[in-house]
Write an enzyme that holds these catalytic residues in place. Structure first.
Site, PDB file in Angstrom:
ATOM      1  N   SER A   1       0.795  -1.227   0.199  1.00 29.82           N
ATOM      2  CA  SER A   1      -0.005  -0.030  -0.019  1.00 29.82           C
ATOM      3  C   SER A   1       0.799   1.332  -0.056  1.00 29.82           C
ATOM      4  O   SER A   1       1.809   1.504  -0.759  1.00 29.82           O
ATOM      5  CB  SER A   1      -0.788  -0.194   1.258  1.00 29.82           C
ATOM      6  OG  SER A   1      -2.032   0.932   1.349  1.00 29.82           O
TER       7      SER A   1
ATOM      8  N   ASP B   1      -9.686  -2.916  -6.319  1.00 28.63           N
ATOM      9  CA  ASP B   1      -8.585  -2.233  -5.499  1.00 28.63           C
ATOM     10  C   ASP B   1      -8.703  -0.873  -6.005  1.00 28.63           C
ATOM     11  O   ASP B   1      -8.557  -0.637  -7.285  1.00 28.63           O
ATOM     12  CB  ASP B   1      -7.291  -2.828  -5.435  1.00 28.63           C
ATOM     13  CG  ASP B   1      -6.582  -2.132  -4.272  1.00 28.63           C
ATOM     14  OD1 ASP B   1      -6.291  -0.662  -4.340  1.00 28.63           O
ATOM     15  OD2 ASP B   1      -5.690  -2.888  -3.675  1.00 28.63           O
TER      16      ASP B   1
ATOM     17  N   HIS C   1      -8.421  -3.886  -1.461  1.00 26.45           N
ATOM     18  CA  HIS C   1      -7.252  -3.570  -0.901  1.00 26.45           C
ATOM     19  C   HIS C   1      -7.151  -3.851   0.374  1.00 26.45           C
ATOM     20  O   HIS C   1      -8.058  -4.083   1.151  1.00 26.45           O
ATOM     21  CB  HIS C   1      -7.577  -1.912  -0.850  1.00 26.45           C
ATOM     22  CG  HIS C   1      -6.079  -1.333  -0.541  1.00 26.45           C
ATOM     23  ND1 HIS C   1      -4.915  -1.130  -1.478  1.00 26.45           N
ATOM     24  CD2 HIS C   1      -5.440  -0.700   0.698  1.00 26.45           C
ATOM     25  CE1 HIS C   1      -4.124  -0.830  -0.993  1.00 26.45           C
ATOM     26  NE2 HIS C   1      -4.171  -0.413   0.303  1.00 26.45           N
TER      27      HIS C   1
END
Length: 306
Positions: free
Chosen positions: A152, A249, A279
């Site tokens: 991330s 995502d 995500h």
């Protein structure tokens, strides 16, 4: 946007949390619990010199017992939208990386925005990487076999770190592992995003995270390539990469575009796209088959390079 992967249907019950300044301050104060150190593994918090004039940087080092010296290393950067998180949140995956690869894993505890906007988090990450390379002999690490990676925001920092290392020419990572990386602040400019199956990271939270990190409104001109690697026009000379992301995502499009541009620049880049994954799915539902397969793909990519 595809529906949830069959292993991830419980994601429909995940609440949509909106990041706000008061909530981020609270989350930053919460101590992330450390995992139990498994048999045959040592986990040690070490201190690296910080950037010039700044505090030292904590680096959490994972080492399997009996590891031959020198060993390859993975330098890991945790996620959290630039505004939250600690290395301990990735204990499970770092332990798995160390054990499965027979490698030293070093996870950096960088300063967080908005109190410490760019370049502070990246400067901390670079300081920790320099420390790892400079102390390779003492740490039992092969300085010619250091990979960098992150998830991330940590994946975005890892991509920025790869650019910084390339341009400074002091440390030369051999690989970059980018797990649904946060690469492009201009994603905040997208309109009409279908949020039906988005979970864990929404357009509103993305704007919050980028605003905190940049210390300004994201999406405009003048943003550094090191802050938002997708803005870099010249991606040549970077280490080979692996990028993994789900179809549900928010970062799907920017990650696929970055993979394509790396390949066009002559940088080998393997891409794993997980249908119906959102995500952070692998952290939230870590015991599912799809999460384990995603981790196995990362380990395989690292094993091939290290």
């Amino acid at each position: 946007m595809p529906q949830f992967h069959p292993d991830l249907t419980r994601a429909r019950f995940i609440p949509r949390v909106k990041l706000r300044p008061w909530l981020v301050r609270f989350m930053q104060r919460v101590q992330v619990p450390a995992a139990r150190t498994p048999d045959g593994m040592t986990i040690e918090n070490m201190s690296a010199p910080g950037p010039a004039g700044q505090p030292p940087v904590r680096v959490r080092v994972y080492r399997p017992a009996g590891l031959p010296r020198p060993a390859p290393a993975l330098y890991w950067i945790h996620g959290g939208g630039f505004v939250q998180g600690r290395p301990e949140q990735d204990d499970r995956s770092c332990i798995a990386f160390a054990r499965e690869l027979g490698a030293v894993v070093a996870s950096v505890d960088y300063r967080l925005a908005p109190q410490h906007p760019f370049p502070a988090p990246l400067d901390d990450a670079y300081a920790g990487l320099q420390w790892l390379a400079a102390n390779a002999a003492e740490l039992g690490v092969d300085p010619g076999a250091i990979a960098i990676g992150g998830a991330s925001a940590g994946g975005g920092l890892a991509a920025g770190l790869a650019l910084l290392a390339r341009d400074r020419g002091v440390v030369s990572p051999v690989f970059q592992l980018l797990v649904y990386p946060m690469l492009d602040d201009r994603t905040v400019l997208r309109t009409g995003v279908d949020t039906t199956y988005l979970r864990a990271w929404t357009p509103q939270n993305n704007r919050f995270g980028w605003s905190a990190y940049l210390g300004r409104e994201p999406g405009g001109p003048g943003v550094s390539d090191y802050a938002a690697p997708a803005r870099c026009e010249d991606l040549s000379g970077l280490p080979p990469a692996w990028i993994g992301v789900g179809t549900n995502d928010l970062f799907h499009d920017e990650d696929l575009d970055y993979a394509r541009r790396l390949q066009a620049a002559g940088v080998a880049c393997d891409l794993t796209v997980v249908d119906g994954a959102f995500h952070g799915f692998d952290a939230i539902f870590s015991k599912t088959g799809v999460a384990q397969a995603f981790l196995d793909a990362q380990i395989a990519a690292l094993r091939a390079k290290l």
